[in-house]
Design a protein around this motif. Structure first.
Motif, short mmCIF file in Angstrom:
data_model
loop_
_atom_site.label_atom_id
_atom_site.label_comp_id
_atom_site.label_asym_id
_atom_site.label_seq_id
_atom_site.Cartn_x
_atom_site.Cartn_y
_atom_site.Cartn_z
N THR A 27 1.06 -1.58 0.20
CA THR A 27 0.34 0.03 -0.07
C THR A 27 0.98 1.63 -0.37
O THR A 27 1.28 2.56 -0.85
CB THR A 27 -1.05 -0.31 0.94
OG1 THR A 27 -1.72 -1.76 1.01
CG2 THR A 27 -1.47 1.33 1.34
N ILE A 28 1.86 0.97 0.76
CA ILE A 28 2.89 2.31 0.80
C ILE A 28 3.34 2.29 -1.01
O ILE A 28 3.46 3.99 -1.08
CB ILE A 28 3.92 2.02 1.96
CG1 ILE A 28 3.32 2.68 3.35
CG2 ILE A 28 5.21 3.13 1.76
CD1 ILE A 28 4.44 1.86 4.51
N VAL A 29 3.97 1.39 -1.20
CA VAL A 29 4.68 1.80 -2.64
C VAL A 29 3.45 2.35 -3.39
O VAL A 29 3.85 3.03 -4.44
CB VAL A 29 4.51 0.01 -2.74
CG1 VAL A 29 5.54 0.32 -4.36
CG2 VAL A 29 6.00 -0.44 -2.46
N VAL A 30 2.33 2.09 -3.43
CA VAL A 30 1.31 2.36 -4.54
C VAL A 30 1.12 3.79 -4.54
O VAL A 30 0.93 4.67 -4.69
CB VAL A 30 0.15 1.24 -4.08
CG1 VAL A 30 -1.19 2.26 -5.04
CG2 VAL A 30 0.05 -0.15 -5.46
N VAL A 31 0.25 4.28 -2.49
CA VAL A 31 0.45 5.85 -2.13
C VAL A 31 1.43 6.51 -3.06
O VAL A 31 1.30 7.77 -3.17
CB VAL A 31 0.48 5.74 -1.16
CG1 VAL A 31 0.10 7.09 -0.40
CG2 VAL A 31 -1.05 5.55 -0.85
N CYS A 32 2.83 5.82 -2.81
CA CYS A 32 4.64 6.97 -3.24
C CYS A 32 4.09 6.76 -4.84
O CYS A 32 4.60 8.07 -4.84
CB CYS A 32 5.28 6.10 -2.76
SG CYS A 32 5.47 6.12 -1.16
#
Length: 199
Positions: free
Chosen positions: A175-180
């Motif tokens: 999720t963090i990577v997608v949001v980034c």
């Protein structure tokens, strides 16, 4: 510059994209020129900006669209991030703005990378701490069985907690990577935003 040279340069700038995406983008801009008419060709070229500018927008849009359309694997996220970075770097920006954009991207990436490493280190610390407590309990079993049972119980609980947290942590990292990637795309669109003009 005329329509043919604009489209030829645009094709050259888009060579990192799949062939069907290049064809779709060029078909869109050919139709854009057709709708404007031959007499408005120069106005359309001025409105669109340079082929580099248009190509960088297409590449960033492709990276975000591809990320949303497919499963969010780490490899796919990293390729999307690199496509957006490449789009920002290839965009015709002034040198100070380009330096600031690159510095922001890398500092943002360093913070996120550090956060992910901290999450992974915490997760591994919990898991291996439980295993160490379990092994310690086994070693002192013959000397003091009550303390050994306490250590082994804590070891089982902490190791189980580490195993239970693993899928949650993996999903959090994805999720963090997608949001980034989405934030990077939004940053790109803010940098590249041009007011739309009519014909």
């Amino acid at each position: 510059m005329n329509r043919a040279s604009f489209l030829k340069k645009l094709r050259g700038k888009l060579q990192r994209l799949p062939a069907h995406e290049i064809d779709a983008a060029l078909a869109y801009y050919e139709e854009y020129f057709d709708e404007a008419g031959e007499e408005n060709e120069q106005r359309v070229i001025q409105q669109l900006g340079s082929p580099s500018h248009v190509a960088s927008q297409i590449m960033a849009d492709y990276a975000l669209k591809d990320l949303e359309a497919t499963s969010t694997s780490t490899k796919k996220n990293m390729s999307a991030i690199w496509l957006i970075i490449l789009a920002i770097i290839s965009a015709p920006l002034s040198l100070p703005l380009l330096v600031v954009a690159i510095a922001l991207i890398f500092s943002f990436g360093a913070v996120i990378f550090s956060f992910i490493i901290a999450i992974i280190a915490t997760m591994l610390g919990i898991f291996f701490g439980g295993i160490v407590a379990l092994i310690s309990g086994l070693f002192i079993l013959a000397q003091d069985w009550a303390t050994a049972l306490l250590f082994m119980g804590v070891g089982f609980i902490v190791t189980g907690l580490g195993i239970l947290l693993f899928p949650i942590v993996a999903r959090l990292i994805k999720t963090i990577v997608v949001v980034c990637v989405e934030a990077l795309g939004k940053l790109f669109h803010k940098i590249m935003k041009k007011p739309k003009e009519g014909y």
